[in-house]
Design a protein around this motif. Structure first.
Motif, PDB file in Angstrom:
ATOM      1  N   LEU A 282      90.784 -10.442-127.199  1.00  0.00           N
ATOM      2  CA  LEU A 282      91.909 -11.365-127.082  1.00  0.00           C
ATOM      3  C   LEU A 282      91.449 -12.817-127.207  1.00  0.00           C
ATOM      4  O   LEU A 282      92.150 -13.660-127.779  1.00  0.00           O
ATOM      5  CB  LEU A 282      92.626 -11.141-125.753  1.00  0.00           C
ATOM      6  N   THR A 283      90.272 -13.115-126.674  1.00  0.00           N
ATOM      7  CA  THR A 283      89.730 -14.480-126.779  1.00  0.00           C
ATOM      8  C   THR A 283      89.471 -14.846-128.233  1.00  0.00           C
ATOM      9  O   THR A 283      89.758 -15.977-128.670  1.00  0.00           O
ATOM     10  CB  THR A 283      88.428 -14.590-125.966  1.00  0.00           C
ATOM     11  N   LEU A 284      88.922 -13.919-129.000  1.00  0.00           N
ATOM     12  CA  LEU A 284      88.675 -14.174-130.416  1.00  0.00           C
ATOM     13  C   LEU A 284      89.997 -14.387-131.147  1.00  0.00           C
ATOM     14  O   LEU A 284      90.111 -15.274-132.005  1.00  0.00           O
ATOM     15  CB  LEU A 284      87.896 -13.005-131.023  1.00  0.00           C
ATOM     16  N   GLY A 285      91.014 -13.592-130.814  1.00  0.00           N
ATOM     17  CA  GLY A 285      92.315 -13.760-131.439  1.00  0.00           C
ATOM     18  C   GLY A 285      93.001 -15.049-131.038  1.00  0.00           C
ATOM     19  O   GLY A 285      93.785 -15.622-131.811  1.00  0.00           O
ATOM     20  N   TRP A 286      92.702 -15.540-129.829  1.00  0.00           N
ATOM     21  CA  TRP A 286      93.287 -16.787-129.365  1.00  0.00           C
ATOM     22  C   TRP A 286      92.744 -17.971-130.159  1.00  0.00           C
ATOM     23  O   TRP A 286      93.499 -18.829-130.598  1.00  0.00           O
ATOM     24  CB  TRP A 286      93.003 -16.949-127.875  1.00  0.00           C
ATOM     25  N   ASP A 287      91.445 -18.009-130.358  1.00  0.00           N
ATOM     26  CA  ASP A 287      90.869 -19.126-131.106  1.00  0.00           C
ATOM     27  C   ASP A 287      89.559 -18.686-131.737  1.00  0.00           C
ATOM     28  O   ASP A 287      88.476 -18.870-131.170  1.00  0.00           O
ATOM     29  CB  ASP A 287      90.652 -20.336-130.198  1.00  0.00           C
ATOM     30  N   ALA A 288      89.666 -18.103-132.921  1.00  0.00           N
ATOM     31  CA  ALA A 288      88.469 -17.589-133.610  1.00  0.00           C
ATOM     32  C   ALA A 288      87.552 -18.717-134.050  1.00  0.00           C
ATOM     33  O   ALA A 288      86.356 -18.484-134.261  1.00  0.00           O
ATOM     34  CB  ALA A 288      88.883 -16.745-134.807  1.00  0.00           C
ATOM     35  N   SER A 289      88.075 -19.931-134.175  1.00  0.00           N
ATOM     36  CA  SER A 289      87.249 -21.039-134.646  1.00  0.00           C
ATOM     37  C   SER A 289      86.151 -21.406-133.659  1.00  0.00           C
ATOM     38  O   SER A 289      85.187 -22.086-134.019  1.00  0.00           O
ATOM     39  CB  SER A 289      88.118 -22.272-134.920  1.00  0.00           C
ATOM     40  N   LYS A 290      86.280 -20.967-132.412  1.00  0.00           N
ATOM     41  CA  LYS A 290      85.283 -21.299-131.392  1.00  0.00           C
ATOM     42  C   LYS A 290      83.993 -20.503-131.543  1.00  0.00           C
ATOM     43  O   LYS A 290      82.974 -20.855-130.951  1.00  0.00           O
ATOM     44  CB  LYS A 290      85.848 -21.031-129.998  1.00  0.00           C
ATOM     45  N   TRP A 291      84.037 -19.404-132.315  1.00  0.00           N
ATOM     46  CA  TRP A 291      82.932 -18.455-132.261  1.00  0.00           C
ATOM     47  C   TRP A 291      82.279 -18.290-133.619  1.00  0.00           C
ATOM     48  O   TRP A 291      82.939 -18.238-134.654  1.00  0.00           O
ATOM     49  CB  TRP A 291      83.429 -17.104-131.742  1.00  0.00           C
ATOM     50  N   ASN A 292      80.950 -18.200-133.605  1.00  0.00           N
ATOM     51  CA  ASN A 292      80.171 -17.986-134.822  1.00  0.00           C
ATOM     52  C   ASN A 292      78.912 -17.213-134.436  1.00  0.00           C
ATOM     53  O   ASN A 292      78.638 -17.008-133.244  1.00  0.00           O
ATOM     54  CB  ASN A 292      79.836 -19.323-135.481  1.00  0.00           C
ATOM     55  N   PRO A 293      78.142 -16.754-135.419  1.00  0.00           N
ATOM     56  CA  PRO A 293      76.965 -15.946-135.072  1.00  0.00           C
ATOM     57  C   PRO A 293      75.980 -16.629-134.141  1.00  0.00           C
ATOM     58  O   PRO A 293      75.321 -15.961-133.332  1.00  0.00           O
ATOM     59  CB  PRO A 293      76.337 -15.658-136.441  1.00  0.00           C
ATOM     60  N   SER A 294      75.867 -17.928-134.211  1.00  0.00           N
ATOM     61  CA  SER A 294      74.851 -18.620-133.409  1.00  0.00           C
ATOM     62  C   SER A 294      75.271 -18.835-131.962  1.00  0.00           C
ATOM     63  O   SER A 294      74.418 -19.065-131.103  1.00  0.00           O
ATOM     64  CB  SER A 294      74.495 -19.966-134.054  1.00  0.00           C
ATOM     65  N   ASN A 295      76.567 -18.772-131.655  1.00  0.00           N
ATOM     66  CA  ASN A 295      76.976 -18.985-130.262  1.00  0.00           C
ATOM     67  C   ASN A 295      77.645 -17.771-129.645  1.00  0.00           C
ATOM     68  O   ASN A 295      78.139 -17.831-128.513  1.00  0.00           O
ATOM     69  CB  ASN A 295      77.892 -20.209-130.135  1.00  0.00           C
TER      70      ASN A 295
END
Length: 1003
Positions: A489-502
């Motif tokens: 749900l967090t990824l669906g809320w704001d996917a821009s926050k997440w990337n492979p490095s974090n």
């Protein structure tokens, strides 16, 4: 507004650096220290009052009540909460500051404030679920300053409130996992506030499924008098669901498919749907339940005739009509289409033409009930699950305003994403995903066994390919998938926050929030969770057996147990140092999965060891039989412990059986793995001493099919070691072949060989000794052999001896070489450990840490919707330098096997996944390793107990002519979503194992 936004970011950075806040994936606007740029929420025992308008949405008012309660839980100070009308309210009693909460266009208090102060709300106006917060001067008569929380719609306001609560220190899991609230004396918010635009994904939800035996038994005990609903017998009433609604909203979700297998959301409790809408939850039904009706339960109770539209059209239509009429007053997304009763395909011969008629009739029904000529205003979804995807591929289409819900393979691998021509549909598309499943090749629903790294990989691709109108994840019983549900749900809320490095910071932040840990302990917990989940994902616990991990090669089973024991030790250390209030949560979320996983894995490996040792006529087989029996009892004791915490709050939640499957479905009872027993009073025919060299299933002396299969006259054993074997040594087990005790000595004719220990005593109470063999390589030139004599003095029997031939092969690489070196007949490389990496068109092979069976995975990144692909030799490449000593055993050839994650052809079978390999300047070889399947089906190699998803990997072998010496392997991108985990170059020495050879030595 842009100026205000950047000011907010600057203050956020300042607050984040000076204070410890608890929100995950959020722009931080809460701090616990006063400053000139912060608004005081609570300080010195006083809280700013909370004001709402009396015409506000009920769900917002309810969330505001939670917000006030959360502040009290954190600080001990409860703010007043007033529901006011601006026309007749006296603000003189408010004080000089206040917190004002409301929804644009709904709250007269907020609308008046915006008009009066000229507050710029253009950044959220009309935006789905957006919100902003800020400090406003002179918002109301007599109020000097207010912290204003404004939502663009009702859920925007609700999410803003819960966003702050999480940052205060209230976990979304405070009730569902008993996470204690972190205490603070004071709370402040950045004067510039926080802002969040529309979420990445419009509808973000969970699906309760496969809820028997655990969730249903638990809910029956906790929420009913033991009988359940009158019509259905289900325990899932509004007392249960209101707890769930709040959890979903606190996790920034908004959508739910309710429990279905022996339940019917509306029949279980008539208040369920009313309260869902009141809270702000958008309701739906699963892929097999059209028109807001439960199938099979409601149909079996209320339907007339067969669930067959071709023969029983009017009765089925009337059934659907009742569902739409009942759901019309409430917010929902209507499932359209039809599947067979009980999650099955439609009957044989029912085809696309019939389904198109069904969809057309359903849309007419929606227009009739809603009394509208514009059906596009009514949210609808068609789930392309299993055979339904086949109907789509065969040409069936639904109108553009319907959401196309693509599905995974039930194991977390999305079958297909929308291709460019499908991305301009007004309804858009989404993904139905699983972290729990009932079906072939085997159920998995006992314990967490899905990696968030895999979910990130698959769902990031969904975002890049515009499948972001609806995400739903099958979470089974919800527990024990707490963290994974929240991540989805967090990824669906704001996917821009997440990337492979974090990505790994999600788990670290989660551990800090849930347990208020130091940074180092939080990092350790993140490692514990990552590794236990990796272990369970590499082969689901339900798929384990006694030979999953090799008992003879690469010390694989021993290494797996050592890793799990280390995790258990670390988890126990942290558990023991936690305050008592935090222990129940830590046990549920971390410690229990570790203990349960270690116990089950240990039991299966012990069972395999028991059987192997029995075949070797080793008395120690009986110790492992006893160990299996103890672990089987321990498995149940851990379950009882879970059910006993907090006076039985979670009784039944671990009822799921999980030991000894006989086919794909759950066993009716846990059954201990098969073990055997060696007669402890009788000596083995070959004598009292058994000698077992590392890597052998045989034992000496005597006849054993694993020695030579020739009967009498089997040769003495041999063993070899080269200077680049990762383990660095070899061992020989000296074991008892019966009750007679003996002493032994081990000696060699070579000075370069160290034997430790070189002597020992074996008896029924100490039935074996592992003897390690180490080489002093400074004394070895080339290949040299030694004879090791194991001599036994046996009580009241003639002495025994066995000679083992040991070969030491000293291999040397040039001083100027750097890279991986052949050892033990292979070169094994973790894909992340590249020598060089070349980008093309902005794409680079990038590590997703933790993804896969061993270390991690590398994949072309960023994911994109432009669907670039390449021919071999033209795309992004990643290189590995390696050195070989021996290729003659395979005629000058080596087999290079690339282990890739079991992804599917997400762009359709005309764009099959592929990868290309090249050695030095030779001709590249390309493999499109996932073959096409008939529409709606999966490739033949996908399922099965030894299939790609069961093994969590696809192995792609290629044969290359390679001579001894230094070489470079290039891996070329062909298609964009391939994930490479590991590469093994076989020079003739690779032996069977589940994880493959351990990584080679790198110089």
């Amino acid at each position: 507004m842009a100026t205000r936004r950047w000011a907010c970011v600057a203050v956020v950075a300042l607050l984040a650096s000076s204070s410890s806040v608890y929100g995950i994936g959020q722009d931080t606007c809460v701090t616990f220290k006063s400053s000139s740029s912060a608004f005081t929420l609570v300080n010195n025992g006083k809280a700013a009052p909370i004001l709402l308008s009396s015409d506000e949405w009920p769900g917002v008012q309810r969330a505001a009540f939670d917000f006030a309660s959360d502040i009290q839980q954190v600080t001990g100070v409860k703010p007043s909460l007033s529901n006011i009308s601006t026309s007749d309210y006296s603000f003189s009693s408010v004080g000089s500051t206040a917190i004002i909460v409301g929804t644009l266009g709904k709250s007269s208090l907020i609308d008046g404030l915006v008009n009066r102060t000229k507050l710029d709300v253009s950044s959220i106006q009309g935006k789905w679920e957006a919100f902003l917060t800020t400090e406003v001067a002179n918002p109301l008569p007599g109020v000097k300053s207010a912290y204003v929380i404004i939502g663009a719609d009702k859920r925007g306001t609700i999410f803003a409130l819960y966003d702050h609560s999480e940052q205060f220190g209230v976990s979304p899991w405070y009730w569902w996992a008993d996470v204690p609230t972190t205490k603070h004396n004071s709370l402040f918010a950045a004067s510039s506030g926080c802002f969040h635009g529309s979420p990445t994904v419009k509808y973000r939800g969970i699906f309760l499924n496969d809820e028997q035996p655990a969730l249903q038994n638990w809910a029956m005990e906790k929420f009913t008098n033991g009988t359940g609903a009158a019509l259905t017998g289900s325990p899932f009433n509004h007392f249960f669901y209101t707890k769930l609604f709040e959890l979903i909203l606190r996790m920034k979700g908004n959508y739910l498919w309710p429990a279905q297998w022996s339940s019917a959301f509306n029949l279980d409790d008539t208040q369920n749907e009313i309260l869902a809408d009141w809270f702000g939850i958008v309701m739906g039904t699963s892929h097999e339940e059209p028109m807001m009706r439960s199938v099979p339960v409601e149909w079996n109770l209320l339907g007339v005739g067969e669930w067959d539209y071709s023969t029983n059209q009017q009765n089925v239509y009337n059934f659907w009509k009742g569902g739409v009429e009942r759901a019309r007053p409430y917010e929902g997304v209507y499932t359209i289409g039809m599947r067979g009763n009980g999650d099955l395909p439609l009957s044989e011969g029912q085809n696309v033409q019939l389904l198109e008629q069904i969809v057309a009739d359903q849309r007419t029904l929606l227009m009739d009930v809603f009394n509208t000529t514009d059906v596009t205003t009514i949210p609808q979804v068609w789930t392309l699950y299993k055979e339904v995807e086949g109907y789509y591929e065969d040409g069936m289409r639904v109108p553009d305003d319907v959401i196309l819900l693509w599905s995974d393979d039930n194991w977390g691998n999305v079958r297909r994403y929308p291709i460019p021509s499908e991305r301009n549909r007004t309804g858009g598309s989404g993904v139905y995903y699983h972290v729990d499943y009932v079906g072939d090749p085997r159920d998995y629903k006992w314990i967490t066994s899905s990696q968030i790294e895999k979910t990130f990989d698959q769902m990031s691709t969904a975002v890049a390919r515009d499948a972001k109108d609806l995400w739903i994840v099958n979470v089974g019983d919800l527990k024990p998938y707490e963290m994974h549900s929240e991540f989805f749900l967090t990824l669906g809320w704001d996917a821009s926050k997440w990337n492979p490095s974090n990505l790994n910071t999600f788990v670290t932040s989660w551990a800090q929030r849930e347990f208020d840990l130091s940074a180092s302990d939080a990092a350790e917990v993140a490692g514990i969770i990552a590794n236990v989940t990796k272990h369970n994902a590499r082969r689901k616990p339900e798929l384990l057996n006694s030979t999953t991990y090799s008992l003879t090669n690469y010390r694989e089973a021993d290494n797996v147990l050592t890793m799990l024991q280390n995790l258990n030790n670390a988890s126990t250390r942290i558990y023991n140092q936690l305050p008592s209030a935090a222990k129940p949560a830590f046990f549920q979320l971390v410690h229990h999965p570790v203990q349960a996983t270690l116990t089950l894995t240990n039991m299966w490996i012990a069972a395999g060891t028991n059987n192997l040792r029995a075949s070797q006529a080793r008395l120690s087989a009986n110790d492992f039989k006893d160990q299996v029996e103890q672990l089987f009892d321990q498995d149940y004791a851990i379950e009882v412990n879970y059910h006993s915490i907090l006076n039985g709050k979670w009784d039944h939640m671990m009822d799921q059986t999980h030991v000894m499957y006989y086919y794909w479905q759950q066993p009716m009872a846990n059954t201990m793995p098969f073990v055997t027993k060696v007669q402890p009073k009788k000596q083995a025919l070959a004598g009292a001493m058994r000698i077992i060299p590392e890597g052998s299933s045989g034992a000496w002396p005597g006849d054993d099919v694993n020695n030579c299969a020739l009967g009498y006259g089997c040769p003495n054993p041999s063993i070899s070691l080269d200077s680049f074997v990762p383990a660095g040594n070899r061992f020989v087990d000296v074991s008892a072949g019966g009750p007679t005790p003996f002493t032994f000595s081990a000696s060699s004719n070579a000075s370069w060989l160290d034997i430790s220990p070189s002597k020992g005593s074996i008896s029924a109470t100490s039935p074996e000794q592992r003897v390690f063999l180490n080489v002093d390589w400074s004394k070895v030139t080339g290949a040299e052999s030694a004879l090791i004599t194991f001599a036994a003095n046996v009580q009241n029997q003639p002495p025994m001896s066995v000679t083992v031939t040991f070969t030491a092969n000293k291999t040397v690489v040039p001083n100027d070489f750097s890279g991986f070196v052949e050892g033990d007949g292979s070169v094994s490389i973790e894909a992340a450990h590249a020598s060089r990496n070349t980008s093309v068109s902005g794409l680079t092979w990038t590590e997703i840490p933790g993804l896969g069976k061993t270390l991690s995975g590398v994949t072309p990144w960023p994911r994109g919707g432009n669907e670039l692909n390449f021919t071999a030799g033209n795309g992004p490449s990643i290189e590995y330098d390696f050195y070989l000593f021996n290729t003659k055993d395979q005629g000058g050839n080596v087999t290079i096997t690339t282990s890739v994650s079991p992804s599917l052809n997400g762009l359709g079978d005309d764009r099959p996944l592929g990868i290309a390999l090249q050695v030095d300047g030779g001709e590249p070889q390309t493999s499109h390793f996932v073959p096409a399947a008939t529409p709606g089906n999966l490739p033949d190699a996908w399922d099965g107990l030894d299939g790609w998803v069961a093994n969590s990997v696809i192995e792609v072998p290629m044969v290359f002519p390679v001579q001894p010496g230094a070489h470079t392997l290039k891996v070329w991108m062909i298609e964009p979503t391939v994930v490479v985990q590991k590469i093994v170059i076989d020079t003739g020495g690779v032996r069977p194992s589940y994880l493959g050879p351990p990584e080679s030595i790198r110089v």
